[in-house]
Design a protein around this motif. Structure first.
Motif, PDB file in Angstrom:
ATOM      1  N   GLU A  18       0.826  -1.203   0.000  1.00 20.18           N
ATOM      2  CA  GLU A  18       0.000   0.000   0.000  1.00 20.18           C
ATOM      3  C   GLU A  18       0.859   1.251   0.000  1.00 20.18           C
ATOM      4  O   GLU A  18       0.573   2.212  -0.716  1.00 20.18           O
ATOM      5  N   GLN A  19       1.932   1.252   0.781  1.00 18.98           N
ATOM      6  CA  GLN A  19       2.840   2.400   0.784  1.00 18.98           C
ATOM      7  C   GLN A  19       3.462   2.599  -0.595  1.00 18.98           C
ATOM      8  O   GLN A  19       3.600   3.725  -1.062  1.00 18.98           O
ATOM      9  N   ALA A  20       3.839   1.512  -1.253  1.00 16.53           N
ATOM     10  CA  ALA A  20       4.397   1.614  -2.607  1.00 16.53           C
ATOM     11  C   ALA A  20       3.365   2.195  -3.568  1.00 16.53           C
ATOM     12  O   ALA A  20       3.694   3.034  -4.414  1.00 16.53           O
ATOM     13  N   TYR A  21       2.110   1.781  -3.422  1.00 14.18           N
ATOM     14  CA  TYR A  21       1.031   2.326  -4.249  1.00 14.18           C
ATOM     15  C   TYR A  21       0.877   3.826  -4.015  1.00 14.18           C
ATOM     16  O   TYR A  21       0.710   4.602  -4.957  1.00 14.18           O
ATOM     17  N   PHE A  22       0.935   4.239  -2.750  1.00 15.94           N
ATOM     18  CA  PHE A  22       0.824   5.668  -2.438  1.00 15.94           C
ATOM     19  C   PHE A  22       1.986   6.454  -3.049  1.00 15.94           C
ATOM     20  O   PHE A  22       1.797   7.550  -3.561  1.00 15.94           O
ATOM     21  N   PHE A  23       3.198   5.891  -2.982  1.00 14.83           N
ATOM     22  CA  PHE A  23       4.349   6.560  -3.592  1.00 14.83           C
ATOM     23  C   PHE A  23       4.142   6.724  -5.093  1.00 14.83           C
ATOM     24  O   PHE A  23       4.441   7.776  -5.667  1.00 14.83           O
ATOM     25  N   LEU A  24       3.618   5.687  -5.739  1.00 15.44           N
ATOM     26  CA  LEU A  24       3.359   5.770  -7.174  1.00 15.44           C
ATOM     27  C   LEU A  24       2.308   6.833  -7.495  1.00 15.44           C
ATOM     28  O   LEU A  24       2.413   7.527  -8.508  1.00 15.44           O
ATOM     29  N   GLN A  25       1.311   6.970  -6.642  1.00 15.42           N
ATOM     30  CA  GLN A  25       0.287   7.982  -6.881  1.00 15.42           C
ATOM     31  C   GLN A  25       0.871   9.383  -6.818  1.00 15.42           C
ATOM     32  O   GLN A  25       0.472  10.267  -7.571  1.00 15.42           O
ATOM     33  N   VAL A  26       1.832   9.597  -5.933  1.00 15.94           N
ATOM     34  CA  VAL A  26       2.492  10.905  -5.865  1.00 15.94           C
ATOM     35  C   VAL A  26       3.332  11.121  -7.117  1.00 15.94           C
ATOM     36  O   VAL A  26       3.356  12.237  -7.666  1.00 15.94           O
ATOM     37  N   ILE A  27       3.993  10.089  -7.606  1.00 14.53           N
ATOM     38  CA  ILE A  27       4.772  10.225  -8.843  1.00 14.53           C
ATOM     39  C   ILE A  27       3.858  10.585 -10.000  1.00 14.53           C
ATOM     40  O   ILE A  27       4.166  11.487 -10.796  1.00 14.53           O
ATOM     41  N   TYR A  28       2.708   9.910 -10.108  1.00 14.96           N
ATOM     42  CA  TYR A  28       1.760  10.224 -11.175  1.00 14.96           C
ATOM     43  C   TYR A  28       1.222  11.642 -11.036  1.00 14.96           C
ATOM     44  O   TYR A  28       1.048  12.347 -12.029  1.00 14.96           O
ATOM     45  N   ALA A  29       0.958  12.071  -9.803  1.00 21.30           N
ATOM     46  CA  ALA A  29       0.468  13.434  -9.576  1.00 21.30           C
ATOM     47  C   ALA A  29       1.542  14.457  -9.935  1.00 21.30           C
ATOM     48  O   ALA A  29       1.237  15.517 -10.495  1.00 21.30           O
ATOM     49  N   ARG A  30       2.791  14.153  -9.632  1.00 25.58           N
ATOM     50  CA  ARG A  30       3.887  15.062 -10.017  1.00 25.58           C
ATOM     51  C   ARG A  30       3.922  15.237 -11.531  1.00 25.58           C
ATOM     52  O   ARG A  30       4.085  16.338 -12.030  1.00 25.58           O
ATOM     53  N   ARG A  31       3.781  14.138 -12.246  1.00 26.32           N
ATOM     54  CA  ARG A  31       3.798  14.216 -13.707  1.00 26.32           C
ATOM     55  C   ARG A  31       2.583  14.967 -14.232  1.00 26.32           C
ATOM     56  O   ARG A  31       2.689  15.760 -15.156  1.00 26.32           O
ATOM     57  N   ALA A  89      -8.820   1.992   5.668  1.00 23.63           N
ATOM     58  CA  ALA A  89      -9.159   3.396   5.913  1.00 23.63           C
ATOM     59  C   ALA A  89      -8.154   4.323   5.234  1.00 23.63           C
ATOM     60  O   ALA A  89      -8.531   5.351   4.649  1.00 23.63           O
ATOM     61  N   ARG A  90      -6.895   3.981   5.270  1.00 25.36           N
ATOM     62  CA  ARG A  90      -5.870   4.784   4.585  1.00 25.36           C
ATOM     63  C   ARG A  90      -6.070   4.757   3.073  1.00 25.36           C
ATOM     64  O   ARG A  90      -5.913   5.771   2.396  1.00 25.36           O
ATOM     65  N   TYR A  91      -6.409   3.591   2.540  1.00 25.10           N
ATOM     66  CA  TYR A  91      -6.658   3.495   1.104  1.00 25.10           C
ATOM     67  C   TYR A  91      -7.869   4.339   0.715  1.00 25.10           C
ATOM     68  O   TYR A  91      -7.844   5.046  -0.289  1.00 25.10           O
ATOM     69  N   GLN A  92      -8.925   4.262   1.521  1.00 25.76           N
ATOM     70  CA  GLN A  92     -10.123   5.046   1.233  1.00 25.76           C
ATOM     71  C   GLN A  92      -9.834   6.544   1.248  1.00 25.76           C
ATOM     72  O   GLN A  92     -10.397   7.293   0.459  1.00 25.76           O
ATOM     73  N   LEU A  93      -8.972   6.967   2.137  1.00 31.37           N
ATOM     74  CA  LEU A  93      -8.599   8.378   2.203  1.00 31.37           C
ATOM     75  C   LEU A  93      -8.002   8.839   0.877  1.00 31.37           C
ATOM     76  O   LEU A  93      -8.460   9.814   0.281  1.00 31.37           O
ATOM     77  N   LEU A  94      -7.001   8.132   0.387  1.00 30.46           N
ATOM     78  CA  LEU A  94      -6.364   8.522  -0.870  1.00 30.46           C
ATOM     79  C   LEU A  94      -7.326   8.369  -2.043  1.00 30.46           C
ATOM     80  O   LEU A  94      -7.371   9.214  -2.936  1.00 30.46           O
ATOM     81  N   TYR A  95      -8.127   7.326  -2.039  1.00 30.68           N
ATOM     82  CA  TYR A  95      -9.084   7.088  -3.116  1.00 30.68           C
ATOM     83  C   TYR A  95     -10.105   8.220  -3.193  1.00 30.68           C
ATOM     84  O   TYR A  95     -10.421   8.706  -4.270  1.00 30.68           O
ATOM     85  N   ARG A  96     -10.603   8.649  -2.064  1.00 29.77           N
ATOM     86  CA  ARG A  96     -11.592   9.741  -2.053  1.00 29.77           C
ATOM     87  C   ARG A  96     -10.971  11.061  -2.472  1.00 29.77           C
ATOM     88  O   ARG A  96     -11.601  11.857  -3.153  1.00 29.77           O
ATOM     89  N   ILE A  97      -9.752  11.310  -2.053  1.00 26.82           N
ATOM     90  CA  ILE A  97      -9.078  12.541  -2.463  1.00 26.82           C
ATOM     91  C   ILE A  97      -8.887  12.547  -3.971  1.00 26.82           C
ATOM     92  O   ILE A  97      -9.172  13.539  -4.634  1.00 26.82           O
ATOM     93  N   GLN A  98      -8.447  11.437  -4.527  1.00 29.28           N
ATOM     94  CA  GLN A  98      -8.252  11.362  -5.975  1.00 29.28           C
ATOM     95  C   GLN A  98      -9.576  11.475  -6.714  1.00 29.28           C
ATOM     96  O   GLN A  98      -9.654  12.109  -7.757  1.00 29.28           O
ATOM     97  N   GLY A  99     -10.619  10.878  -6.182  1.00 31.74           N
ATOM     98  CA  GLY A  99     -11.933  10.967  -6.812  1.00 31.74           C
ATOM     99  C   GLY A  99     -12.446  12.390  -6.864  1.00 31.74           C
ATOM    100  O   GLY A  99     -13.049  12.819  -7.845  1.00 31.74           O
ATOM    101  N   LEU A 100     -12.199  13.146  -5.817  1.00 32.43           N
ATOM    102  CA  LEU A 100     -12.636  14.535  -5.799  1.00 32.43           C
ATOM    103  C   LEU A 100     -11.830  15.376  -6.773  1.00 32.43           C
ATOM    104  O   LEU A 100     -12.349  16.295  -7.388  1.00 32.43           O
TER     105      LEU A 100
END
Length: 151
Positions: A18-31, A89-100
């Motif tokens: 999950e932490q690796a997934y979160f790191f990847l999401q930040v990389i995608y957001a940076r791009r 709960a941590r996954y849902q947090l990031l998922y909801r933020i990205q959805g918004l």
């Protein structure tokens, strides 16, 4: 010994993934927002994803320590189950933020607190509070039931 820690190890591996997934999401957001490292701020959408990832990373060592202590000294199954609730709960947090962020025409802070854009994560984190209280209550009750009674 392995039969006493296999659930804890599985939750630990899932947490690392999950932490690796979160790191990847930040990389995608940076791009997506054109923010190159070492910058850590940018548009509010990027800031929200970045803060959610950093917040999760800051609390991950505490989560691991509590998971393993609870599993080894009290009850492995209960600790693993509550660990899964925490990770969800941590996954849902990031998922909801990205959805918004992906929805157009909607304010990013609408579903949560208007005073704090990430009120769910930092102010009103009811899921995390409930799971930690449940874990504490369960561990206390297991500890009390395991104590021998003296006449």
């Amino acid at each position: 010994m392995l039969d006493q820690i296999h659930l804890l190890a599985a939750v630990t591996v899932l947490g690392v993934l999950e932490q690796a997934y979160f790191f990847l999401q930040v990389i995608y957001a940076r791009r997506a927002f054109g923010i190159s490292p070492p910058k850590i701020s940018g548009p509010p959408e990027f800031d929200r994803i970045f803060r959610a990832q950093v917040n999760s990373s800051e609390y991950f060592p505490i989560f691991l320590a509590l998971l393993w202590q609870a599993g080894l000294f009290f009850h492995q199954g209960l600790a693993a189950a509550l660990g899964l609730v925490y990770l969800y709960a941590r996954y849902q947090l990031l998922y909801r933020i990205q959805g918004l962020i992906l929805r157009k025409g909607e304010h990013l802070c609408q579903p949560w607190s208007m005073q704090e854009p990430l009120g769910f994560a930092f102010g009103n984190h009811n899921v995390l509070q409930r799971s930690s209280r449940l874990l504490l209550a369960a561990l206390v009750s297991l500890h009390d039931s395991a104590l021998p009674s003296f006449p």
